[in-house]
Each structure stands twice: as structure tokens, then as C-alpha cells.
Design a protein around this motif. Structure first.
Motif, PDB file in Angstrom:
ATOM      1  N   SER A 177       0.819  -1.211   0.000  1.00  0.00           N
ATOM      2  CA  SER A 177       0.000   0.000   0.000  1.00  0.00           C
ATOM      3  C   SER A 177       0.857   1.266   0.000  1.00  0.00           C
ATOM      4  O   SER A 177       0.340   2.362  -0.110  1.00  0.00           O
ATOM      5  CB  SER A 177      -0.931  -0.004   1.221  1.00  0.00           C
ATOM      6  N   ARG A 178       2.163   1.098   0.147  1.00  0.00           N
ATOM      7  CA  ARG A 178       3.029   2.291   0.137  1.00  0.00           C
ATOM      8  C   ARG A 178       3.514   2.575  -1.284  1.00  0.00           C
ATOM      9  O   ARG A 178       3.663   1.658  -2.092  1.00  0.00           O
ATOM     10  CB  ARG A 178       4.253   2.059   1.026  1.00  0.00           C
ATOM     11  N   ASP A 179       3.797   3.821  -1.553  1.00  0.00           N
ATOM     12  CA  ASP A 179       4.330   4.161  -2.874  1.00  0.00           C
ATOM     13  C   ASP A 179       5.832   3.942  -2.921  1.00  0.00           C
ATOM     14  O   ASP A 179       6.380   3.498  -3.914  1.00  0.00           O
ATOM     15  CB  ASP A 179       4.001   5.620  -3.211  1.00  0.00           C
ATOM     16  N   ARG A 180       6.500   4.277  -1.843  1.00  0.00           N
ATOM     17  CA  ARG A 180       7.951   4.086  -1.778  1.00  0.00           C
ATOM     18  C   ARG A 180       8.289   3.394  -0.465  1.00  0.00           C
ATOM     19  O   ARG A 180       7.552   3.474   0.508  1.00  0.00           O
ATOM     20  CB  ARG A 180       8.688   5.426  -1.835  1.00  0.00           C
ATOM     21  N   ILE A 181       9.432   2.740  -0.456  1.00  0.00           N
ATOM     22  CA  ILE A 181       9.840   2.087   0.782  1.00  0.00           C
ATOM     23  C   ILE A 181      11.291   2.453   1.094  1.00  0.00           C
ATOM     24  O   ILE A 181      12.120   2.578   0.195  1.00  0.00           O
ATOM     25  CB  ILE A 181       9.648   0.558   0.680  1.00  0.00           C
ATOM     26  N   GLU A 182      11.532   2.670   2.384  1.00  0.00           N
ATOM     27  CA  GLU A 182      12.887   3.064   2.794  1.00  0.00           C
ATOM     28  C   GLU A 182      13.783   1.844   2.867  1.00  0.00           C
ATOM     29  O   GLU A 182      13.380   0.792   3.355  1.00  0.00           O
ATOM     30  CB  GLU A 182      12.828   3.745   4.165  1.00  0.00           C
ATOM     31  N   LEU A 183      14.989   1.989   2.385  1.00  0.00           N
ATOM     32  CA  LEU A 183      15.955   0.882   2.428  1.00  0.00           C
ATOM     33  C   LEU A 183      17.061   1.215   3.424  1.00  0.00           C
ATOM     34  O   LEU A 183      17.282   2.368   3.786  1.00  0.00           O
ATOM     35  CB  LEU A 183      16.573   0.661   1.045  1.00  0.00           C
ATOM     36  N   GLU A 184      17.780   0.180   3.815  1.00  0.00           N
ATOM     37  CA  GLU A 184      18.896   0.347   4.739  1.00  0.00           C
ATOM     38  C   GLU A 184      19.963   1.272   4.161  1.00  0.00           C
ATOM     39  O   GLU A 184      20.213   1.261   2.944  1.00  0.00           O
ATOM     40  CB  GLU A 184      19.533  -1.026   5.013  1.00  0.00           C
ATOM     41  N   GLY A 185      20.586   2.023   5.029  1.00  0.00           N
ATOM     42  CA  GLY A 185      21.644   2.917   4.571  1.00  0.00           C
ATOM     43  C   GLY A 185      23.011   2.262   4.555  1.00  0.00           C
ATOM     44  O   GLY A 185      23.997   2.853   4.112  1.00  0.00           O
ATOM     45  N   ASN A 186      23.087   1.003   5.069  1.00  0.00           N
ATOM     46  CA  ASN A 186      24.389   0.329   5.149  1.00  0.00           C
ATOM     47  C   ASN A 186      24.775  -0.271   3.802  1.00  0.00           C
ATOM     48  O   ASN A 186      24.657  -1.464   3.595  1.00  0.00           O
ATOM     49  CB  ASN A 186      24.355  -0.794   6.193  1.00  0.00           C
ATOM     50  N   ILE A 187      25.197   0.562   2.879  1.00  0.00           N
ATOM     51  CA  ILE A 187      25.622   0.049   1.578  1.00  0.00           C
ATOM     52  C   ILE A 187      27.076   0.454   1.329  1.00  0.00           C
ATOM     53  O   ILE A 187      27.654   1.224   2.086  1.00  0.00           O
ATOM     54  CB  ILE A 187      24.722   0.565   0.436  1.00  0.00           C
ATOM     55  N   SER A 188      27.634  -0.067   0.240  1.00  0.00           N
ATOM     56  CA  SER A 188      29.065   0.155   0.061  1.00  0.00           C
ATOM     57  C   SER A 188      29.348   1.503  -0.588  1.00  0.00           C
ATOM     58  O   SER A 188      28.511   2.099  -1.267  1.00  0.00           O
ATOM     59  CB  SER A 188      29.684  -0.996  -0.731  1.00  0.00           C
ATOM     60  N   HIS A 189      30.557   1.951  -0.340  1.00  0.00           N
ATOM     61  CA  HIS A 189      30.949   3.290  -0.725  1.00  0.00           C
ATOM     62  C   HIS A 189      32.409   3.242  -1.166  1.00  0.00           C
ATOM     63  O   HIS A 189      33.234   2.607  -0.517  1.00  0.00           O
ATOM     64  CB  HIS A 189      30.788   4.210   0.496  1.00  0.00           C
ATOM     65  N   VAL A 190      32.713   3.892  -2.267  1.00  0.00           N
ATOM     66  CA  VAL A 190      34.084   3.845  -2.796  1.00  0.00           C
ATOM     67  C   VAL A 190      34.872   5.051  -2.297  1.00  0.00           C
ATOM     68  O   VAL A 190      34.367   6.177  -2.310  1.00  0.00           O
ATOM     69  CB  VAL A 190      34.060   3.850  -4.343  1.00  0.00           C
ATOM     70  N   VAL A 191      36.084   4.791  -1.809  1.00  0.00           N
ATOM     71  CA  VAL A 191      36.973   5.894  -1.438  1.00  0.00           C
ATOM     72  C   VAL A 191      37.819   6.192  -2.680  1.00  0.00           C
ATOM     73  O   VAL A 191      38.752   5.447  -3.002  1.00  0.00           O
ATOM     74  CB  VAL A 191      37.887   5.507  -0.253  1.00  0.00           C
ATOM     75  N   ASP A 192      37.432   7.223  -3.341  1.00  0.00           N
ATOM     76  CA  ASP A 192      38.036   7.528  -4.642  1.00  0.00           C
ATOM     77  C   ASP A 192      39.567   7.587  -4.564  1.00  0.00           C
ATOM     78  O   ASP A 192      40.268   7.026  -5.411  1.00  0.00           O
ATOM     79  CB  ASP A 192      37.474   8.863  -5.146  1.00  0.00           C
ATOM     80  N   ALA A 193      40.088   8.207  -3.522  1.00  0.00           N
ATOM     81  CA  ALA A 193      41.537   8.400  -3.416  1.00  0.00           C
ATOM     82  C   ALA A 193      42.281   7.077  -3.237  1.00  0.00           C
ATOM     83  O   ALA A 193      43.421   6.927  -3.664  1.00  0.00           O
ATOM     84  CB  ALA A 193      41.847   9.330  -2.252  1.00  0.00           C
ATOM     85  N   SER A 194      41.637   6.096  -2.612  1.00  0.00           N
ATOM     86  CA  SER A 194      42.327   4.829  -2.347  1.00  0.00           C
ATOM     87  C   SER A 194      42.158   3.825  -3.488  1.00  0.00           C
ATOM     88  O   SER A 194      42.940   2.893  -3.614  1.00  0.00           O
ATOM     89  CB  SER A 194      41.794   4.191  -1.069  1.00  0.00           C
ATOM     90  N   CYS A 195      41.093   3.970  -4.280  1.00  0.00           N
ATOM     91  CA  CYS A 195      40.805   2.981  -5.325  1.00  0.00           C
ATOM     92  C   CYS A 195      41.742   3.185  -6.510  1.00  0.00           C
ATOM     93  O   CYS A 195      41.881   4.307  -7.013  1.00  0.00           O
ATOM     94  CB  CYS A 195      39.346   3.141  -5.772  1.00  0.00           C
ATOM     95  N   ASP A 196      42.405   2.079  -6.917  1.00  0.00           N
ATOM     96  CA  ASP A 196      43.269   2.204  -8.095  1.00  0.00           C
ATOM     97  C   ASP A 196      42.694   1.444  -9.297  1.00  0.00           C
ATOM     98  O   ASP A 196      43.399   1.182 -10.262  1.00  0.00           O
ATOM     99  CB  ASP A 196      44.691   1.738  -7.784  1.00  0.00           C
TER     100      ASP A 196
END
Lengths: 137, 1086
Positions: free
Chosen positions: B995-1014
Motif C-alpha cells: 500500500s506504500r508508494d515508496r519504501i525506505e531501504l537500509e543505509g548500510n551500503i558500500s561506498h568507494v573511497v576515490d583516493a584509495s581505489c586504483d
């Protein structure tokens, strides 16, 4: 070796199966020795091998990784990766002069409360026999 | 306004203020004994003395409570002179009333351990609180002081009882030494106001909060006992309430609501055991009912969780439980369904409180542990020494000297045995709610013969009146999970009825704007939970709390009785604001069940939900190290230290949301699946209904008649027809699920059909795959054609007229219960077999009254209203013979027929029955392919192979995995009514998402550290969701390769972060730094 040596074990448990299994051990009042400190992770597959080695070099007497049974992973195949990394971890342990038996990978489901207790009891005994970590001053 | 100096600080107060208030205003606390806010100052106890210096005069010692705060005076509250005076007062008080707890505490606070003055052992310290209370606030003056000096005495006028006293008990209440002052004034006994919540076992005041978890958690005034409302005196609460919340003029009002549907959930009433006179309830103090014992066991109960018996407050060593008090008797031919298990639970809890040597005996008739996991719980209780004695107890006798109780009973070997108990608990049954007739007339609904709400088997949440639904024990005695299911089912039915109005009168919840904590030093608050006695019974909570205060960045630590209660949420929010907290830790139970609640509290307090962490000191300490309280406490401190280490690194995370696909997938087309599909469709959602067989119906196809006479095949046809006519439901028969991708709100499923595949998208999943009848391998099944299962018997009874009367001869049918249930391989009860056997036995008696029917059973589990059919079967001559698990009946061929030998427990000897047919009550067994389906959806099975719900009691239709639900036999064995209820409940739960239009998802997702990624791309291959891709961009004159995560695809498993050799990618909330900090904290290194 000290007679009354009580090992300190780091257990990395996945949120969906093993941490839930540890909860069920609690709900079922399954008694086990107070040797482990559980760190909750979302998936056993997120445990970087460096974390395990770091724990040993900082003085952990044992490290336990617990995940879902193969095929049951909440993230499809995370625990297959854990399994492969566990082999790599064992190879690294030798380089660091740590007995392989101080490390263990176990699959514990959300329904296996008593088994979680058994895993902790068995592993505690195993580590107890090995004595204090070589890295502990 | 007078200005005075208190301990060298200037303070201005209002004219007429007493010194005590001025001192308090200056932030200094003085000891007092005879002072009370609501009474005139008295200056009797002299504990509040201070040194007062008036300009030009020597300093004098004065009682602060009665001395005026005069302009220009200078006050010293803790000079040596003052302290000496207070200590002497304390010694005098201690000499007069050495037993008073209040006096002892005050003396100890002043550093006085012992008095040098001869002890008097009096119970009055002449503080005059009672005298002033009676005269000033109760308007009575029923007591006063007589005589002077050493002859001073507290008494009623002329030392006689008087009619002025109305026995209100205010004098007793206010007396600091606990003296029963009222007895001086009246011969009438003071009867305190009984606390109903604690089953009258303790008392409360007239202004009170009903119980710690009350919703709303507000104080109320008891109109019947309030002195002000009845006599216009007192009114103290109005004066002391700082929030000005007391309004004596409030009147009851009538509110009119315009509603489209009504759900009736008035609950039940426990049987009043005074009706069973010989059991002595109400007459013998140590006979309590189970509800009272439940309160005695509770940390918030009358004895603060100490298990004591009422007569003398002693700890019992032997407790007897008597089952079926007010159930299964001549007046109430039904079973209350819950008493066997609550008695078992109370016995185990009592053992937890008092140690394993506590003797707990449960006197019962049939042990009805029929629900999911209950048989195993019952077995555990037996292993832990709870003794189960099969006997109905008619009478309890008391030993007058000790108030102990004697139970005489007949053991199974006919031997008379007498046992003595310190406490006896009566397992009282469930009865319809009070004044149920008037209630039912008001709503115009029909009651059943037992005066519970009338429902029907195929419409179990509906009353006899349209748009009025029912939930809970008002429909039939039931346990928590069944109540929750029926409540959800009723809500689902209402949602179908009112689907067009859904959401039109809703006010969406608005959270306060989130406080930006960037750049702030962590300010951590730690809330340690007692969890009643669950934690505090083992772990030293105050010590953990004090320890928390010593940890870095912890600026607040507190303890709560129940941290999850409503009022504590308010307290946490207030504490967050007061101490300007920006991280919160709750040390209590598991984040798997309680993190959402506390995260919501965080948001309500204006903090980001992810600045929260839990330490699980219940499931990982108090419950698993029960015999080692000190080490459990030390470990709890470690867990709190680990949580603090992580919390210091937590960062606020963004809430993500995705659009919801408003259709549901229902897996399984039996009764549960069909019901769930129709319920979703009626609520306005599209449904994909997948069945592996070639037609809908499942196990319902094999049922031909029911106990109440309803027609299951007619119902099956109706369901099939309705589904085929409902264009919201798309049915896939002969189908197999190949793949389920995605997550809550957005699943994609591949279905294999006749060599082709179909892909459907949906927002929720309902698992309704059922279970099957156990294929017996015992009792000659499959070897002898006259050994059949109950289901086969049912088929024969409707199709084969000659089955019961071959050659016109009377037949003998022997039924054997618990075939493939309650054994080592399948330790669970299949729940329906007892009622099914009785159903078929009654059918046989109806078709051929002369046929002999024997039912060989272990416990007859005809719970609820099924009990009356058990009674009827016995009246019709069906013979019930009990056997023990380790002495199973034996079946041997006997010419054309069979010979059954059973050891009769009552006769104590084996006997043999020549049978023409043996009918096996084969249990319900989970499908073998549950495992594959569980892996597809990523949900767990329990050890027996049934699907495992999120919470046995409170979330009986939810999976732990969001967006997935379960119902029917896939969950556990259950009958038709229960299957329908659970299916409707699952649909109702699914509709909370659809019955909801949108649903909230967990915020624990992955994130890239641009400076460290080669750009090594190891993580790209390892991601199970293909949510990581390579990107290239120009940077410092060259091409830089990095990875990028797709936020909506990422589920936060973190396989990437464990693969990355460069610390270039991590999962929010579980970063390597955070995990490492926890490990270091556990190891005590930094």
C-alpha cells in the motif's frame, strides 16, 4: 601453560544466520563459556583477512568466523567467498607464527542455538589446549 | 524581595519563603524528616539545621524548614557546627527508632553508624507528619499529641477509637517509621487500595500509573478512592505536580466516531477459582492462580521479582501446579489451550529464579503442547526436572501450622500418594469477557454455546454481523501467535472492505529535522537495560552503568527497568536533548529485534538513525552465563566497551528509498495460498499465484467433511471459482520457481512453465507451500491392506459404503495416534491428528453405530472448542487407550484382519484387540523441497524443516527477510481455520508494504573511497549483485580508473570490502575501521 587459562576469542558472526543462532542460544538458555566476544557483521563475506590477522597480532587467543550454511547465504554467495578466504587466512597464519587451530570457520544457522553453544564450547577447549597467544605479552 | 547569602552566594527569593526553599533554590540539598511539601513547616526533627548569621549578631543554628528567608542574612549549610548538630540529631533518632529504615539511611548519610545513647526501640519519632496530614489535608484530626516532654504521646483524643477517622490510611502512608498509626484512631482495619495489575498482591495510591509499560504512560486518578474527588480534602497531587497536569474538574465525555468496520478484541476473563471450593483459592493463602504467580515472577511484580509465597514471604522449595481449573469440566466443555504451556513456562521460570533444586510438579490430564516448538519446550522442561503427574486434583488441604499444602492423588499404578507443597499454583482457564451478553447485544453479534464470539470455520475472523470482525481469545481461547495472526487477519479483512478509503484519513508521521552533527566530538549516551530480571538477575547492571561512564566520549550512562518501554523512549529523547548526545548505545538485547525501535527514537529526537549501536548483554551474557554472574558482568562491560569503540566512529547515513511494485507473489496454491491471493486481490493488489501441481487445492482436496459439519469440497470449489473470476489474480499451475532476485518492494522472479519461462515483478512474497502427510513405515503400513492412514480412511468412508460393514458384520477399527510425530526423528506435535481421529471416529459411529472404535493415544490434544467432540466421542463409546512413547502398540496380521496389542497405562497390563482395520494418524511433514525454496528466497528453516518466522510470538507471519511472509502448513502443522487466519494475516502484512508508494531501504551500503581505489576491479567480480562497475575519468592529465557502486543494486553484504587490497571500498556502518575498533576494544588494546 597456566592451568586456569581462560582464552579470549573474537567471533565474527553474520547478522542473518550465526548472530541469530547466538541469539537463539540465549533464548534457549544454552550455556557456554564466557570466552567469546561477538562482533556482528552483515555477512561473513565482509570479513577482510587482515582483520583476522590483526586480531591475532593484537593478542586474540582465537578467532572464529561464523556464517550461514553454504547455499543459505542471505547475500546469495557471500559465504562461498568466506570459505576461500579462510584458506588464505590459514596460509597467512603460518607466516605469522600462529597455530592454524587458533582459527576456525563454522556455519551456524538461525535455528541452531544449541549448536552455536557447542561450537563455542568446542573451540574454547581447542584454544585452551594451545595456551596463551604467542602475541600476548 | 529579600536577598540573602547562602554559602557565600547571593540569592533572591520571594517574600515569605522559608529558608529550606531558599537553600534548595541555591542548589543545596538538606536532610529532612518532618518536612513535607504539602504540610505546614513544623521544625521538629532539626535535621535541616543551618547556621544563620544576621548582621550585628552572633550566628545561630536554626531549622531551615521553619525559619524565614530574611533579607540580608547569611546562611552556612555545611559548617562543622551544623554537621555536628545534625549528627547528634541522627544519634537521638537512631536511639529512639533503631529499626526504622528511613532513620538508618539518614544516619548513614550523615556518617553516623552507631548511637551512643540508650536505645528505646520506639516506633514514633514525633515528627508530627501523621498529625498534620490528618488535620490539615484530610480535614479530620483523628489523632494528635498529648502530654509534654518525656510524657508526649501520639494518640487519638482521650486515647480512644473515634468515629472521626475514616480509615483513609494517609497517616500510615506518610509515617517514616512504618507505624500503623490508623490503629490508634480506629478499630477498623486499614485496607490499602489494591493494585489490580499485580493481581491485588500489593497496593497503590489513588493517583497512579497503571503499570510500567502502560500506553499511554500517564498517571490517572482513581475516582472511587481519591479523597479530593469524594470529600473535597487533600488535593496534594495538584499542588506538587510541576507540569500542572492535574485537573479535578475533568468529566467523562462521549466521543462519536464514524467508522466503516469494527474489530472486537475484548479479550477474556480468567476463571475465578473460588468457584472450585475444594481447591481452597481465596481461603488458603498459599494457593494462588497462575496470573498471580506470573506477577510474582515478574521483576515489576509485587515482590520485585523475588519468588515468595503470600502467607509468610518465604521462598518456596516445592511448587505444585494444578491444570484445567475452570477448563474441561462439566460446565465448561472446552480446553483453554494455553494453560499447559504457561504452567510449563512458569515452572521453568521459577527454577530460573530459585535454582534447579526447586521442585515443580504439574498435575495434568493431557499435556497439550501442540503449537510450533512447544513439544520441544515441554521435553526440555522434563529434562530440567519438572515432574508431570497425570491426575486431576479435586482437593487441596492445608497444614494449619505451616500453611503448607497437601495434595493427595492416585498415581497411575493406583497407588495413593500424598505430597506437600509450599505453594500451589492453579492453572485457571479462559472464560468469555465480563458482561459478554450485553456486549454482544450492543454489537448485534451472535455468541456460541460457550458464550464466546460465534465464528465459522471458513470465516474465522468474521462475526455473525457484516463489517464486524473479531480477534483474540474472544473468538476462542488461544495463545499469543494465534492471537497476533487473527488480529492481522481481521485487519486484512477490514482493509478489503475499506480499500477505497485506505490512507484518506491518515496523518503521515513527521520527524523533526535532523541535527547536523558533522565536526562534533562524539558525545555518547549509554542506556543499560535490566530487562526485568532477564539481565539484572545475572549481570550487575549498576556496575556496567558505572563502568560505561569511564569510557572515552561517554557523557551519560543510565539504567532502565525496560529500555524498550514507551516511557523509556521518551526518557531517551529527553536525555539526548539534555546532554546534547550525538551517539546512543543501548546495552540490552539483540539488534535483530530491537534496533528498529531505538533507531526510530533517534529520529524522533532529531538524530540520524545510524548513530546508534547496541550491546547484546542479554542474549550473549545474562542468558548464556547464568551460573557465572561475575564473568557475565565483566563480559557485559567488554561488550559495552566494544559498542562505544564502534559508536565513536559511526557516521550519519542517508535514508534511501525505492518505488514499490504493487503486486504480490504467492507461492503455493493450497488453502493458504488461495486465501492469501484472494485477500490481497480484495485489497486491490495484483497477485501472481504459483502452484507446482496442475490444479489448485493442495491438501484441501483430500478433506471431505469437518467436525462442525462444514463442507470443505464446496469451499474448495468456491475458492477456485472466485480465483478464476478475479482478474487481479494470475494463476500459474504446473509451475516451478527458478530464480528470485531483488528485495523488498522490488523483486523479480523467474517461473518455469511447460519448458518456457515467465518473469514477473512484485513487491512482496508470501510462502504458502504447505506440507504433506507423513508416509508411515511402521505398523505394517504398506504391507497389509487393512492398515491405512486417517486421510485414506476419510476417503474410504465417503466413497466405499461397504468399508465398515463387510459381510454385514460389525467391525472393529483401531486408530493409533502420533505416527511420525513426537518421536526422536520428528520431535514436534502435528497438532491436527487428535481432532482428525475424533472426527473420523464420530463419522464411523454415525455411519455404523455398532462399530467398535479404539483410539490409542499419548495425550489427546483437542484444544479449544474441539474438546466437546472428544467428550461426544467418549459418550458414543469410542474407547481411548493411552500408551507411552517407549511402549508403542504392536500390530500383527491375524488371518484376514489384524491383531493390535497395547500396554494399557491405566490397567497396567497389555491387552489385545482383534481389529478389522488399523488407522494410523500419520503426522504432518514438511516438504523435502523446502530447502531449495528457502535458498531462493534467502529465508531460514527450523531444525524440523518448516519455515522459520521472524519471531515465534510477535511476528508469526513475517520472515526476518523484509518483504517476505509465510502462512499455512509451511509454517507448522495447523487446521483449516488457523490456516485461513494465517493466510489472511500474511496478506494483511504484505499489504503494509504494497500500500506504500515508496519504501525506505537500509543505509548500510558500500561506498568507494576515490583516493584509495586504483581500479584493480577485484571487487567488480566478487559482487553478488553486479552492483559495482568500472569508470574512467580524466584526472591530472591522465586517465584514472576507479570503481563505482550502484546504490539501488547494493545490498550491503560487503564482499567488496573484504576483497579490496587497498581499503578503497567499504560498507557504511561496518567499515574495516569500525570492526577493527570493536576487536581492539574486545582485546583491551587501543
Amino acid at each position: 601453560m597456566e592451568d586456569n587459562f581462560e582464552p579470549l576469542i573474537i567471533a565474527l558472526c553474520c547478522n542473518w544466520c550465526s548472530y541469530a543462532g547466538a541469539d537463539l542460544a540465549g533464548v534457549s538458555r544454552t550455556q557456554y563459556p564466557p570466552s567469546i566476544r561477538i562482533v556482528r557483521v552483515m555477512c561473513s563475506g565482509m570479513v577482510h583477512p587482515n582483520l583476522v590477522i590483526d586480531a591475532f597480532t593484537k593478542g586474540a587467543d582465537g578467532v572464529l568466523i561464523c556464517g550461514c550454511h553454504l547455499g543459505d547465504c542471505h547475500y546469495q554467495e557471500g559465504n562461498y567467498k568466506t570459505e576461500k578466504r579462510a584458506d588464505a587466512i590459514k596460509l597467512m597464519l603460518a607466516d605469522f607464527g600462529i597455530e592454524e587451530e587458533r582459527f576456525k570457520l563454522e556455519w551456524v544457522s538461525a535455528a541452531e542455538g544449541p549448536r552455536f553453544g557447542q561450537v563455542v564450547r568446542d573451540f574454547t577447549e581447542q584454544v585452551k589446549k594451545l595456551g596463551v597467544s604467542p602475541y600476548k605479552q | 524581595m529579600p536577598t540573602l547569602t547562602i554559602n557565600n552566594a547571593q540569592i533572591e527569593v520571594e517574600e515569605g519563603t522559608k529558608l529550606l526553599h531558599a537553600v534548595e533554590k541555591a542548589g543545596v540539598k538538606l536532610p529532612t524528616l518532618c518536612h513535607h511539601k504539602a504540610l505546614t513547616p513544623y521544625g521538629a526533627c532539626r535535621l535541616c539545621v543551618v547556621e544563620v548569621a544576621t548582621p550585628g549578631r552572633p550566628a545561630s543554628v536554626q531549622a531551615a524548614c521553619s525559619y524565614p528567608a530574611l533579607d540580608g542574612i547569611s546562611v552556612t549549610t555545611h559548617s562543622e557546627r551544623v554537621l555536628r548538630a545534625r549528627r547528634i540529631v541522627a544519634e537521638l533518632l537512631l536511639a529512639r527508632c533503631p529499626e526504622s529504615e528511613v532513620v538508618k539511611r539518614i544516619a548513614a548519610e550523615l556518617g553516623v553508624k552507631e548511637t551512643r545513647i540508650t536505645k528505646k526501640n520506639d516506633d514514633c519519632i514525633y515528627c508530627g507528619l501523621c498529625v498534620r496530614m490528618c488535620e490539615e489535608r484530610m480535614g479530620r484530626a483523628a489523632i494528635g499529641f498529648t502530654g509534654r516532654g518525656p510524657k508526649k504521646k501520639l494518640q487519638a483524643p482521650f486515647g480512644k477509637h473515634n468515629s472521626v477517622c475514616w480509615t483513609c490510611g494517609a497517616c500510615n502512608f506518610i509515617c517514616p517509621t512504618g507505624k500503623q498509626v490508623s490503629s490508634l484512631a480506629t478499630a477498623g482495619t486499614f485496607d490499602p487500595i489494591r493494585n489490580i495489575f499485580n493481581m491485588d498482591l500489593d497496593s497503590r495510591s489513588a493517583t497512579y500509573i497503571p503499570y510500567p509499560q502502560a500506553v499511554p504512560n500517564k498517571a490517572i486518578i482513581d475516582r472511587d478512592t481519591c479523597v479530593h474527588l469524594n470529600y473535597d480534602d487533600c488535593g496534594i497531587c495538584e499542588e506538587v505536580c510541576e507540569a500542572d497536569a492535574i485537573d479535578f474538574n475533568q468529566k467523562a465525555t462521549t466521543v462519536e466516531l464514524n467508522v466503516g468496520a469494527v474489530i472486537l478484541a475484548p479479550g477474556y476473563r480468567t476463571y475465578d477459582a473460588k468457584g472450585s471450593k475444594d481447591l481452597g483459592y481465596g481461603r488458603l493463602p498459599n494457593v494462588v492462580n497462575a496470573m498471580e504467580f506470573e506477577r510474582i515472577l515478574s521483576a515489576s511484580g509485587p515482590f520485585s521479582g523475588h519468588v515468595l509465597r503470600p502467607s509468610d514471604g518465604q521462598t518456596p522449595k516445592r511448587i505444585g501446579f494444578i491444570q484445567c481449573v475452570g477448563s474441561r469440566d462439566s460446565e465448561r466443555d472446552y480446553c483453554s489451550s494455553v494453560c499447559c504451556m504457561y504452567a510449563t513456562k512458569e515452572a521453568l521460570m521459577a527454577k530460573e529464579h530459585l535454582g534447579e533444586n526447586l521442585q515443580c510438579d504439574i498435575f495434568f490430564m493431557d499435556l497439550r503442547a501442540f503449537s510450533k516448538g512447544f513439544e520441544q519446550y515441554y521435553n526440555r522442561a522434563r529434562e530440567q526436572g519438572v515432574e508431570y503427574i497425570r491426575c486431576r486434583i479435586p482437593k487441596i488441604e492445608e497444614v494449619p501450622e505451616t500453611k503448607n499444602l497437601i495434595i493427595n492423588y492416585l498415581a497411575e499404578n493406583d497407588k495413593k500418594i500424598s505430597r506437600e507443597y509450599d505453594l500451589v499454583v492453579l492453572s485457571v482457564g479462559m472464560q468469555p469477557p465480563k458482561e459478554v451478553k450485553a456486549f454482544s447485544e450492543k454489537f448485534g453479534i451472535a455468541l456460541n454455546p460457550h458464550d464466546f464470539c460465534h465464528t465459522s470455520v471458513f470465516k474465522p475472523a468474521e462475526t455473525s454481523r457484516e463489517a464486524i470482525f473479531v480477534a483474540g481469545p474472544f473468538a476462542e481461547p488461544k495463545d499469543i501467535p494465534e492471537t497476533v495472526m487473527q488480529a492481522s487477519a481481521a485487519a486484512g479483512q477490514v482493509l478489503s472492505l475499506l480499500k477505497d478509503a485506505r490512507g484518506t484519513q491518515m496523518t503521515p508521521k513527521v520527524y523533526p529535522p535532523e541535527r547536523d552533527v558533522t565536526g562534533e566530538e562524539p558525545r555518547i549516551g549509554v542506556f543499560v537495560c535490566h530487562c526485568g530480571t532477564n539481565i539484572a538477575g545475572v549481570v550487575n547492571v549498576p556496575s556496567v552503568m558505572e563502568y560505561a561512564k569511564t569510557l572515552p566520549n561517554v557523557v551519560y550512562a543510565g539504567a532502565n527497568l525496560y529500555t524498550c518501554s514507551n516511557d523509556t523512549q521518551e526518557a531517551i529523547k529527553a536525555t539526548i536533548n539534555e546532554h546534547h548526545l550525538n551517539r546512543v548505545i543501548v546495552a540490552s538485547c539483540t539488534p535483530r529485534t530491537h534496533e528498529p525501535l531505538f533507531r526510530n527514537t533517534m529520529r524522533e529526537a532529531g538524530l540520524n538513525a545510524y548513530l546508534f549501536e547496541m550491546a547484546n548483554i542479554r542474549d550473549q551474557c545474562s542468558w548464556v552465563h547464568m551460573q557465572e554472574p561475575e564473568r557475565a558482568t565483566e563480559k557485559s562491560k567488554d561488550l559495552v566497551r566494544m559498542a562505544v569503540a564502534k559508536a565513536r566512529l559511526l557516521e550519519p547515513l542517508a535514508q534511501r528509498s525505492i518505488p514499490v511494485n504493487k503486486s504480490g507473489l504467492v507461492i503455493g496454491g493450497g488453502l493458504a495460498g488461495m486465501t492469501a491471493a484472494l485477500s490481497l486481490a480484495h485489497q486491490g493488489f495484483n497477485v501472481h499465484l504459483v502452484e507446482k501441481q496442475n490444479e489448485l487445492g493442495g491438501n484441501l482436496k483430500h478433506l471431505h467433511y469437518l467436525l462442525g459439519g462444514d463442507q470443505p469440497q464446496a469451499e474448495l470449489n468456491r475458492l477456485r471459482l472466485e480465483i478464476s473470476r478475479n482478474d487481479r489474480i494470475c494463476v500459474y499451475t504446473g509451475a516451478k520457481l527458478e530464480k528470485i532476485d531483488g528485495s523488498i518492494g522490488d523483486f523479480t522472479t523467474t517461473i518455469a512453465l511447460d519448458g518456457q519461462t515467465a518473469t514477473v515483478k512484485h513487491g512482496t512474497i508470501i510462502v504458502a507451500t504447505g506440507a504433506r502427510e507423513h508416509h508411515p513405515t511402521e505398523y505394517l503400513y504398506g504391507q497389509h491392506k487393512r492398515v491405512i492412514t486417517q486421510r485414506e480412511l476419510e476417503e474410504r468412508l465417503v466413497t466405499d459404503d461397504a468399508f465398515l460393514k463387510p459381510n454385514g458384520k460389525q467391525k472393529t477399527v483401531v486408530m493409533i495416534q502420533c505416527v511420525g510425530s513426537r518421536d526422536k526423528e520428528r520431535p514436534y506435535c502435528s497438532r491436527v491428528c487428535c481432532a482428525e481421529a475424533i472426527k473420523n471416529a464420530l463419522k464411523i459411529k454415525e455411519l455404523s453405530p455398532g462399530t467398535h472404535v479404539y483410539v490409542l493415544y499419548r495425550d489427546i490434544r483437542t484444544y479449544g472448542f474441539k474438546e466437546e467432540y472428544y467428550t461426544r466421542a467418549r459418550q458414543l463409546g469410542v474407547a481411548f487407550v493411552r500408551y507411552e512413547e517407549d511402549r508403542k502398540p504392536e500390530v500383527a496380521p491375524n488371518g484376514q484382519g489384524l491383531q493390535v496389542t497395547v500396554f494399557d497405562q491405566t490397567l497396567g497390563m497389555p491387552f489385545t484387540i482383534a481389529a478389522d482395520a488399523v488407522v494410523l494418524s500419520a503426522g504432518i511433514q514438511p516438504h523435502e523441497d523446502n530447502k531449495q525454496l528457502a535458498q531462493l528466497i534467502k529465508v531460514p528453516l527450523n531444525s524440523e524443516g518448516f519455515f522459520l518466522e521472524a519471531h515465534m510470538k510477535l511476528r508469526p507471519v513475517d520472515f526476518m527477510t523484509d518483504g517476505a511472509f509465510l502462512c499455512g502448513l509451511a509454517h507448522s502443522p495447523k487446521n483449516i481455520e488457523e490456516t485461513i487466519l494465517q493466510a489472511q494475516a500474511a496478506a494483511a502484512r504484505a499489504s503494509t508494504i504494497l500500500s506504500r508508494d515508496r519504501i525506505e531501504l537500509e543505509g548500510n551500503i558500500s561506498h568507494v573511497v576515490d583516493a584509495s581505489c586504483d581500479g584493480c576491479a577485484y571487487c567488480v567480480d566478487t559482487c553478488p549483485y553486479k552492483a559495482i562497475s568500472m569508470v574512467e575519468y580524466m584526472w591530472q592529465g591522465g586517465v584514472k580508473k576507479v570503481v563505482e557502486t550502484n546504490d539501488s543494486g547494493c545490498k550491503g553484504c560487503g564482499c567488496c570490502q573484504a576483497t579490496c587490497p587497498k581499503n578503497g571500498i567499504f560498507v557504511y556502518g561496518f567499515t574495516l575501521a569500525e570492526i577493527e575498533a570493536q576487536i581492539h576494544a574486545a582485546l583491551g588494546v587501543s
